[in-house]
Design a protein around this motif. Structure first.
Motif, PDB file in Angstrom:
ATOM      1  N   ASN A  96       0.839  -1.199   0.000  1.00 50.74           N
ATOM      2  CA  ASN A  96       0.000   0.000   0.000  1.00 50.74           C
ATOM      3  C   ASN A  96       0.872   1.247   0.000  1.00 50.74           C
ATOM      4  O   ASN A  96       1.653   1.467   0.929  1.00 50.74           O
ATOM      5  CB  ASN A  96      -0.882  -0.033   1.247  1.00 50.74           C
ATOM      6  N   VAL A  97       0.747   2.032  -1.038  1.00 49.87           N
ATOM      7  CA  VAL A  97       1.612   3.187  -1.189  1.00 49.87           C
ATOM      8  C   VAL A  97       1.525   4.087   0.031  1.00 49.87           C
ATOM      9  O   VAL A  97       2.521   4.643   0.485  1.00 49.87           O
ATOM     10  CB  VAL A  97       1.215   3.983  -2.439  1.00 49.87           C
ATOM     11  N   ARG A  98       0.334   4.210   0.573  1.00 47.02           N
ATOM     12  CA  ARG A  98       0.161   5.168   1.656  1.00 47.02           C
ATOM     13  C   ARG A  98       0.843   4.704   2.930  1.00 47.02           C
ATOM     14  O   ARG A  98       1.333   5.514   3.708  1.00 47.02           O
ATOM     15  CB  ARG A  98      -1.321   5.424   1.888  1.00 47.02           C
ATOM     16  N   SER A  99       0.913   3.394   3.154  1.00 44.37           N
ATOM     17  CA  SER A  99       1.677   2.934   4.325  1.00 44.37           C
ATOM     18  C   SER A  99       3.149   3.300   4.153  1.00 44.37           C
ATOM     19  O   SER A  99       3.788   3.767   5.091  1.00 44.37           O
ATOM     20  CB  SER A  99       1.590   1.437   4.529  1.00 44.37           C
ATOM     21  N   TYR A 100       3.631   3.093   2.933  1.00 43.64           N
ATOM     22  CA  TYR A 100       5.046   3.422   2.707  1.00 43.64           C
ATOM     23  C   TYR A 100       5.267   4.903   2.964  1.00 43.64           C
ATOM     24  O   TYR A 100       6.246   5.302   3.585  1.00 43.64           O
ATOM     25  CB  TYR A 100       5.462   3.095   1.273  1.00 43.64           C
ATOM     26  N   ALA A 101       4.323   5.666   2.506  1.00 44.77           N
ATOM     27  CA  ALA A 101       4.460   7.100   2.722  1.00 44.77           C
ATOM     28  C   ALA A 101       4.473   7.423   4.211  1.00 44.77           C
ATOM     29  O   ALA A 101       5.247   8.256   4.672  1.00 44.77           O
ATOM     30  CB  ALA A 101       3.318   7.833   2.033  1.00 44.77           C
ATOM     31  N   LEU A 102       3.651   6.671   4.966  1.00 46.41           N
ATOM     32  CA  LEU A 102       3.626   6.889   6.405  1.00 46.41           C
ATOM     33  C   LEU A 102       4.969   6.546   7.028  1.00 46.41           C
ATOM     34  O   LEU A 102       5.503   7.287   7.845  1.00 46.41           O
ATOM     35  CB  LEU A 102       2.502   6.049   7.027  1.00 46.41           C
ATOM     36  N   TYR A 103       5.530   5.369   6.633  1.00 41.09           N
ATOM     37  CA  TYR A 103       6.863   4.993   7.154  1.00 41.09           C
ATOM     38  C   TYR A 103       7.830   6.115   6.880  1.00 41.09           C
ATOM     39  O   TYR A 103       8.630   6.513   7.723  1.00 41.09           O
ATOM     40  CB  TYR A 103       7.415   3.729   6.495  1.00 41.09           C
ATOM     41  N   PHE A 104       7.746   6.586   5.653  1.00 39.24           N
ATOM     42  CA  PHE A 104       8.649   7.626   5.213  1.00 39.24           C
ATOM     43  C   PHE A 104       8.503   8.849   6.102  1.00 39.24           C
ATOM     44  O   PHE A 104       9.484   9.409   6.611  1.00 39.24           O
ATOM     45  CB  PHE A 104       8.300   7.940   3.760  1.00 39.24           C
ATOM     46  N   PHE A 105       7.268   9.188   6.349  1.00 42.33           N
ATOM     47  CA  PHE A 105       6.970  10.373   7.152  1.00 42.33           C
ATOM     48  C   PHE A 105       7.489  10.219   8.573  1.00 42.33           C
ATOM     49  O   PHE A 105       8.150  11.097   9.115  1.00 42.33           O
ATOM     50  CB  PHE A 105       5.450  10.611   7.149  1.00 42.33           C
ATOM     51  N   VAL A 106       7.209   9.043   9.156  1.00 40.45           N
ATOM     52  CA  VAL A 106       7.679   8.775  10.515  1.00 40.45           C
ATOM     53  C   VAL A 106       9.195   8.868  10.534  1.00 40.45           C
ATOM     54  O   VAL A 106       9.801   9.454  11.443  1.00 40.45           O
ATOM     55  CB  VAL A 106       7.205   7.389  11.000  1.00 40.45           C
ATOM     56  N   GLY A 107       9.827   8.314   9.496  1.00 35.72           N
ATOM     57  CA  GLY A 107      11.293   8.358   9.410  1.00 35.72           C
ATOM     58  C   GLY A 107      11.784   9.780   9.386  1.00 35.72           C
ATOM     59  O   GLY A 107      12.705  10.145  10.138  1.00 35.72           O
ATOM     60  N   VAL A 108      11.103  10.624   8.595  1.00 37.80           N
ATOM     61  CA  VAL A 108      11.532  12.013   8.508  1.00 37.80           C
ATOM     62  C   VAL A 108      11.367  12.690   9.860  1.00 37.80           C
ATOM     63  O   VAL A 108      12.251  13.425  10.316  1.00 37.80           O
ATOM     64  CB  VAL A 108      10.722  12.739   7.419  1.00 37.80           C
ATOM     65  N   LEU A 109      10.259  12.380  10.525  1.00 37.24           N
ATOM     66  CA  LEU A 109      10.040  12.977  11.849  1.00 37.24           C
ATOM     67  C   LEU A 109      11.152  12.582  12.809  1.00 37.24           C
ATOM     68  O   LEU A 109      11.709  13.411  13.522  1.00 37.24           O
ATOM     69  CB  LEU A 109       8.700  12.506  12.414  1.00 37.24           C
ATOM     70  N   LEU A 110      11.489  11.273  12.813  1.00 40.93           N
ATOM     71  CA  LEU A 110      12.539  10.798  13.713  1.00 40.93           C
ATOM     72  C   LEU A 110      13.848  11.490  13.391  1.00 40.93           C
ATOM     73  O   LEU A 110      14.579  11.920  14.286  1.00 40.93           O
ATOM     74  CB  LEU A 110      12.698   9.278  13.594  1.00 40.93           C
ATOM     75  N   LEU A 111      14.130  11.600  12.091  1.00 43.00           N
ATOM     76  CA  LEU A 111      15.355  12.247  11.680  1.00 43.00           C
ATOM     77  C   LEU A 111      15.382  13.684  12.186  1.00 43.00           C
ATOM     78  O   LEU A 111      16.389  14.161  12.716  1.00 43.00           O
ATOM     79  CB  LEU A 111      15.438  12.225  10.142  1.00 43.00           C
ATOM     80  N   GLY A 112      14.192  14.341  12.030  1.00 43.16           N
ATOM     81  CA  GLY A 112      14.106  15.708  12.487  1.00 43.16           C
ATOM     82  C   GLY A 112      14.353  15.812  13.979  1.00 43.16           C
ATOM     83  O   GLY A 112      15.111  16.659  14.451  1.00 43.16           O
ATOM     84  N   CYS A 113      13.770  14.899  14.738  1.00 42.39           N
ATOM     85  CA  CYS A 113      13.972  14.872  16.176  1.00 42.39           C
ATOM     86  C   CYS A 113      15.444  14.715  16.505  1.00 42.39           C
ATOM     87  O   CYS A 113      16.005  15.371  17.380  1.00 42.39           O
ATOM     88  CB  CYS A 113      13.197  13.714  16.815  1.00 42.39           C
ATOM     89  N   TRP A 114      16.069  13.801  15.743  1.00 41.07           N
ATOM     90  CA  TRP A 114      17.476  13.509  16.003  1.00 41.07           C
ATOM     91  C   TRP A 114      18.323  14.763  15.779  1.00 41.07           C
ATOM     92  O   TRP A 114      19.192  15.096  16.569  1.00 41.07           O
ATOM     93  CB  TRP A 114      17.934  12.373  15.090  1.00 41.07           C
ATOM     94  N   ILE A 115      18.010  15.486  14.646  1.00 43.20           N
ATOM     95  CA  ILE A 115      18.770  16.683  14.340  1.00 43.20           C
ATOM     96  C   ILE A 115      18.519  17.741  15.410  1.00 43.20           C
ATOM     97  O   ILE A 115      19.427  18.407  15.883  1.00 43.20           O
ATOM     98  CB  ILE A 115      18.394  17.226  12.948  1.00 43.20           C
ATOM     99  N   ALA A 116      17.222  17.869  15.819  1.00 42.51           N
ATOM    100  CA  ALA A 116      16.874  18.928  16.737  1.00 42.51           C
ATOM    101  C   ALA A 116      17.378  18.664  18.156  1.00 42.51           C
ATOM    102  O   ALA A 116      17.925  19.559  18.796  1.00 42.51           O
ATOM    103  CB  ALA A 116      15.354  19.098  16.753  1.00 42.51           C
ATOM    104  N   PHE A 117      17.224  17.401  18.641  1.00 42.55           N
ATOM    105  CA  PHE A 117      17.526  17.142  20.059  1.00 42.55           C
ATOM    106  C   PHE A 117      18.734  16.225  20.275  1.00 42.55           C
ATOM    107  O   PHE A 117      19.201  16.113  21.383  1.00 42.55           O
ATOM    108  CB  PHE A 117      16.303  16.516  20.745  1.00 42.55           C
ATOM    109  N   GLY A 118      19.206  15.610  19.219  1.00 44.41           N
ATOM    110  CA  GLY A 118      20.212  14.549  19.413  1.00 44.41           C
ATOM    111  C   GLY A 118      21.620  15.030  19.679  1.00 44.41           C
ATOM    112  O   GLY A 118      21.989  16.144  19.748  1.00 44.41           O
TER     113      GLY A 118
END
Lengths: 531, 642, 100
Positions: free
Chosen positions: B620-642
């Motif tokens: 399902n394309v949209r699940s992949y997009a969700l994974y992608f989104f979650v990944g971007v969020l985590l990455l953002g968190c890492w950059i911001a707080f890591g």
């Protein structure tokens, strides 16, 4: 400046290694059904290769029967990382290389009837396999060695997977994964060593054997590197408990594959210990010796006992290989010159006698399409020539004096008893067990009354089959009666390597990795002359 | 002539090669000529060499002939032959007895299938045996030692398409291998300590520096004892001593001349030869020597009791051989090496004679070996009968036949060393020997015939080619003893004198002449009593009647004896079966479940991970997009707080 | 002059709308449009910063992005047309042949 193709044209190791590859190319243009032509072509190619081998030996064998270290011209390969194309032959690799070349035509004769389809591809696989094996034996650069080591894997995988028996895919995958699992660790170890070398050598990389031999590593580093190398080689040997791929591979492989596998491929494992694992990591090998010894002795007894209760002829021979190579490992671990001589000779011996046994099993399989003991019995009456060769090869394998197996076993055990004591005495009991399982095999196949009607009309060995066996038997007898001829070429090499190994074992452990000074060619020559 | 010493083993080898490779295509006469001619030539060369040796002077009293280097370097072993006083004796026995047995075989095997194969094996055996006795180091001895084992294996299983003979051959080979294992370890120990396996070098070093071998070595034993023990275990296998004797009775499955040559006269005495050869080591290991003597005596009496209850004529002789070999080890263990070798020689004559005699009987009976089906054969087989009785008298120890002198020397050695228990055992065994040998004489040749009419019809004396060897060996059994007449009986004991130089401490304790004569008289009386008892029990018209009565009165004893104390069954239950179970356990459980199981578990785990993980691939394309989104969020968190 | 934060907030808003659209819509074309929205949010940010910092590179990159977006749209639309021809739908929930 010599080029690769220049080397290929001369009487060089390059020609020895790559002639089979060159010869394999036309085979891809044979049609699938051109079996007959392919057979003859491959046979001729293998005989030419044999002639090349003999020519090379004749050109370099010393007057005194010794064989010096001979390099082909070294070519640069991956210059940025100092990877070189460097082939060299010395007294350690020479017997094994010649064994490999010698077995090839016999394997082809032995597969004449057993392989019924895709003969051109079969022949090409055999030839490419030879390139891999010979390359791995002759490579003097560890990166090159690793490449050849992996090259060996693919043709063997195909041999089992395409021309194998019922469970061929299972066996092929098992073989591939076992071997691969070990060799990747070895690759890491090689890379780590080369990296350390460039770190200590002012950024200049090298994978050359002689250069890496100069590394003087602290014990805690040696242990990990040794573990990686030892695991790779132990799987290949195979040592207990990494042996379970072997019986499956042998049982499923076609006759020719089994002969090559037992004859040379397994020797790469023991050769690896002798050439790389022990000399490169002397302290670590000293630490690991008790463990490896225990595994070797266990392998001797375990392999023999399990061989004894097999119901499949080929599986019996396969398990006997585990026992025999246990002897070789025992000798190598003993770090004694007599034991080392014996081990090297025993590698050749095992190739001859087990090779012959696999050929014989294959000949029986061609006739009856079974390898189970309860299908046979009393074959001596209908197949006297077969019976003769079976008894001969089995006795050589049992280690009967005046045949080859005895010389190797005797030297291994004599030498290792001197340095190790009771483990060698325990291992000697394997000699008794060898008689038990091999005589059982003889008993169940050729002696006694004929119980199956199918066996009453079996044809005895044909001229072609006899031609495949006679050279093996002649060599077995020759080595048994006059082993000195065969021991002489490797003696000096082994003595030199052993002396260096022992000296390094005795050196104290260092705290940081360092480089030993390079020995120049002149110094090596001087020490050689001084002997 | 001595420079031709190497030809002695090589000639039979060449004969074996010719008959083995081409024999099936050659005419029978040529096969015979090669098969018998090779040992004859070998005998002639041997006699020439012996003559020259006896009349010459040699350094160290030995003639050494180095042929070539088998191995060089650290382990440096030549292929070399040695003629000294000890090997001279053995050389004579092997070539002489061997040749006559070959002659006999030409008659005995004349109508058998595989005639050329038989001679190939037999010649190969001669070659190996000669290498064994002529080698100048332990390795060459071992080559011969294993070679005779191989020939024994092949010849026991000569009738390969029957079920039992190949099995018996296999058993012989494997039991011998157990002994060889110890022999090898002994050699390793010698090499590890002295760096050589050459007799002369070893024995000179040990004799001059006994301290080297009497210090503690391993397992609480000094080196001499360790090596002596290993070698004796080797000898136990080859010379059929307790507990490794079990193969010899089964070895009778081979053709009878083979039993005579290999399993009576030559191969089985190799162990005795080895012990005598290593006497330097044994004399420095008194404990082991005592052990050798005890095992020898035990084997002697043990086998003799079994022989009493056997009805197969060859089995009687087989156990008799085991028993006599025990005698030899008794002597060797007591330090009476010349007596041991003397008995080897006399035994070679009379036991070969007895076996060939039994072969002649079996030949006449059409292959029948059971004495309960014989009887009264003396009138059909006069030559066989006479020579057999001579052999039986010789082995029983009736003066002045050969066995008397050699057996007397052994008993004398026991008495002179004060080993009265061993003496008594030896004496009882002598009585038993006389009894069972004459039991076989009476059952076979006296009384009335118990076989079928057809067999009776075919009874005939063997052809001269078989009877002449019988008479030659009978002559030997009569006169061979005279080379060793003890001093107390007015002789000069040449045999003993001859062997003196090869012994380390040749001296044996002496005893009073009166006692000695008394002991001799006792021995002779016991032997005569044994014969008398045999005559009383079996001399009647139906020799078996008494035995049946005895068997009925003591059924258990008879069953135990007739079944050889159930030793085979005990070995099978205690060693073979548990080992087979263990091996199967290794194969079916350790290999299949433990090792492959571990590896398959790894593979299974990998597969399982994949099986679980693959459900993330929903398609399902949209699940992949969700994974992608979650990944971007985590990455953002890492950059911001890591 | 409009402060940069306004641009950034607009861009973030657009991006959020695009993300939510891409994650929640089932129609392939709608997802596509949402992605375009996100790309344009990025473009807006680039242009804003470019202006702020007086460096034209950012605006240059925007052209690249637009070109790529156009190419992507062409390929994407072609794919959806192909999919629609065979499946008669572009509902991405039903286009899940590539699952485990």
């Amino acid at each position: 400046m010599e080029t690769f193709f220049g080397l290929l044209a001369g009487n060089t190791l390059t020609r020895l290694v790559f002639f089979p590859t060159v010869a394999a190319v036309p085979l891809f243009f044979f049609t699938k059904t051109a079996s007959k032509a392919a057979k003859i072509y491959v046979l001729i190619a293998s005989l030419i290769e044999l002639a090349f081998g003999v020519l090379y030996l004749a050109a370099h064998l010393g007057r005194d029967g010794g064989f010096p270290l001979v390099h082909d011209t070294v070519l640069s390969w991956i210059s940025g990382y100092g990877v070189k194309y460097d082939l060299a032959m010395d007294g350690i690799s020479m017997p094994l290389v010649l064994l490999g070349i010698f077995l090839l035509p016999l394997v082809i004769l032995g597969s004449w009837r057993g392989i019924t389809e895709h003969w051109p591809m079969f022949g090409a696989s055999l030839l490419l396999l030879s390139t891999g094996v010979l390359g791995a034996l002759l490579a003097y650069d560890l990166f090159l060695f690793y490449v050849f080591w992996e090259v060996m894997l693919v043709p063997m995988y195909l041999l089992i997977g395409i021309w194998g028996g019922e469970r061929k895919i299972y066996a092929a995958v098992k073989f591939f994964l076992f071997t691969m699992a070990g060799s990747l660790l070895m690759l890491v170890a090689i890379l780590w060593m080369a990296w350390t070398f460039q770190r200590l050598n002012g950024g200049v990389w090298s994978f050359a054997y002689d250069d890496l031999l100069r590394l003087n590593l602290p014990l805690h580093q040696q242990v990990w590197l040794f573990a990686a190398f030892a695991l790779t080689f132990a799987i290949k040997v195979p040592m207990f408990p990494f042996h379970t791929w072997l019986p499956d591979a042998h049982v499923e492989a076609p006759t020719g594959g089994s002969v090559i596998l037992a004859g040379i491929l397994l020797k790469l494992g023991t050769y690896g210990f002798l050439r790389f694992a022990l000399p490169l990591f002397p302290h670590a090998s000293e630490v690991a010796r008790p463990l490896l010894l225990a595994l070797a002795v266990t392998g001797i007894l375990y392999g023999a006992l399990v061989a004894w209760v097999q119901v499949d002829m080929k599986k019996l021979v396969a398990y006997s290989s585990i026992a025999h190579l246990g002897f070789v490992m025992l000798g190598l671990l003993a770090a004694d010159v007599v034991a080392w001589q014996g081990s090297l000779l025993q590698m050749v011996n095992h190739g001859l006698s087990t090779g012959a046994l696999f050929l014989l099993v294959g000949m029986l399989y061609d006739r009856r399409h079974t390898k189970k003991f309860d299908e046979f019995g009393g074959l001596a009456r209908v197949m006297p020539i077969f019976a003769f060769f079976l008894v001969f090869a089995s006795l050589a394998s049992v280690g009967l004096p005046a045949l080859n197996g005895f010389v190797g076993e005797f030297m291994i055990l004599t030498g290792s008893f001197r340095t190790l004591g009771w483990p060698a005495a325990v291992a000697t009991f394997g000699v008794v067990l060898a008689a038990i399982y091999l005589l059982k095999m003889i008993q169940l196949t050729i002696w006694g009354p004929i119980t199956k009607d199918e066996n009453r009309k079996l044809a005895d060995l044909s001229f072609r089959e006899i031609a495949a066996l006679v050279p093996l038997c002649v060599l077995m007898l020759w080595i048994g009666v006059a082993p000195n001829t065969f021991l002489q070429p490797s003696r000096q090499t082994l003595e030199t390597v052993l002396a260096q190994y022992r000296q390094r074992v005795d050196e104290p452990d260092v705290r940081q990795a360092s480089l030993r000074p390079a020995t120049t060619g002149a110094e090596v020559a001087a020490t050689e002359a001084g002997r | 002539m001595l420079e031709l010493l190497w030809l002695i083993p090589i000639l039979p080898l060449a004969g074996a090669a010719v008959n083995g490779l081409l024999g099936r295509r050659l005419p029978k006469a040529l096969v015979t000529a090669v098969g018998v001619g090779a040992p004859l030539l070998s005998l002639l060369v041997a006699l020439g060499c012996l003559w020259e040796y006896a009349h010459g002077q040699f350094p160290n009293d030995a003639y050494d002939q180095v042929l070539y280097a088998w191995t060089t370097g650290d382990l440096s072993i030549p292929v070399a032959f040695l003629l000294d006083r000890l090997s001279a004796v053995m050389l004579f026995i092997v070539t002489f007895v061997g040749f006559w047995i070959h002659v006999y075989s030409a008659g005995y095997m004349a109508h058998e299938e595989g005639y050329s194969r038989y001679f190939a094996y037999l010649n190969l055996f001669m070659s190996a045996m000669l290498m064994l006795v002529l080698g100048n180091n332990y390795l060459v001895m071992f080559v011969g030692w294993e070679g005779v084992g191989l020939c024994s294996y092949l010849l026991i299983g000569f009738y390969y398409d029957q079920p039992f003979p190949p099995y018996a051959g296999k058993k012989a080979f494997i039991v011998n291998r157990v002994g060889d294992f110890a022999f090898l370890v002994g050699m390793f120990a010698l090499f590890a300590n002295f760096g050589t396996l050459n007799y002369h070098d070893l024995f000179t070093t040990i004799a001059t520096q006994p301290g080297l071998v009497t210090d503690h070595y391993t397992m609480g034993l000094p080196l001499a004892s360790f090596v002596a023990l290993c070698f004796f275990v080797g000898a136990m296998g080859k010379s059929a001593q307790i507990p490794l004797y079990v193969w010899l009775p089964d070895a009778m499955a081979g053709p009878t001349p083979v039993s005579a040559l290999i399993h009576a006269a030559t191969m089985v005495t190799a162990g005795v030869y080895m012990v005598v050869r290593s006497n330097v080591i044994y004399q420095l290991a008194p404990g082991v020597s005592q052990f050798v003597a005890v095992i020898g005596a035990a084997t002697a009496i043990f086998a003799a009791t079994i022989a009493i209850a056997q009805t197969d004529i060859k089995k009687v002789l087989a156990y008799s051989t085991v028993s006599q070999l025990g005698y030899m080890f008794l002597a060797a263990g007591l330090g009476a090496y010349s007596a041991a070798l003397f008995h080897v020689m006399t035994h070679a004559f009379f036991k070969a004679l007895l076996f060939l005699g039994s072969g002649s009987v079996i030949h006449a009976m059409g292959g029948e070996q059971d004495m309960s089906k014989m009887g009264g054969l003396k009138k059909y087989l006069p030559s066989t009968f006479r020579t057999y009785v001579i052999g039986a008298l010789a082995i029983a120890g009736i003066p002045p036949l050969a066995g008397f002198f050699s057996k007397d020397e052994i008993l004398h050695a026991a008495a002179a060393n004060g080993q009265w228990v061993l003496w008594a055992v030896g004496l009882i065994t002598a009585g038993l020997t006389a009894f069972y040998m004459f039991r076989s004489v009476f059952l076979t040749f006296f009384g009335s015939f118990r076989g079928t009419h057809e067999q009776e019809h075919h009874l005939h004396e063997s052809p001269p080619v078989m009877t002449i060897p019988l008479w030659i060996l009978a002559a030997g059994a009569v006169v061979a003893g005279f080379v060793g007449v003890p001093k107390v009986l007015g002789g000069i004991d040449r045999f003993h004198e001859w062997l003196q130089p090869v012994l380390f401490h040749p001296g044996q304790p002496e005893m009073g002449a009166g006692t000695e004569v008394l002991l001799i008289a006792i021995a002779v009386i016991v032997a005569a009593a044994g014969i008398f008892l045999a005559w009383r029990a079996y001399g009647g018209e139906d020799g078996l009647a008494n035995e049946r009565a005895w068997a009925a009165r003591f059924p258990t004893l008879h069953r135990v004896l007739a079944n050889k104390y159930y030793v085979d069954e005990i070995y099978d239950a205690l060693i073979v079966r548990p080992l087979a179970v263990l091996s199967r356990f290794f194969w079916k459980v350790v290999d299949t479940y433990v090792i492959d199981g571990t590896i398959n578990a790894g593979a299974y785990l990998t597969e399982l991970t994949g099986d679980v993980g693959r459900f993330s691939t929903t398609g399902n394309v949209r699940s992949y997009a969700l994974y992608f989104f979650v990944g971007v969020l985590l990455l953002g968190c890492w950059i911001a707080f890591g | 002059m409009v402060p940069i934060s306004w641009y950034l907030m607009l861009a973030a808003l657009l991006f959020a709308i695009g993300t939510i659209g891409a994650l929640t819509r089932r129609n392939g074309i709608s997802i596509f449009l949402s992605i375009e929205l996100m790309l344009n949010a990025a473009n807006l940010t680039l242009v804003a910063y470019s202006r702020q910092m007086g460096d034209r590179t950012g605006q240059l990159i925007v052209f690249f992005v637009m070109a790529v977006a156009a190419a992507e749209a062409a390929v994407g639309l072609a794919l959806f047309i192909a999919v629609f021809r065979s499946r008669r739908t572009i509902d991405v929930n039903r286009l899940n042949l590539m699952r485990w």
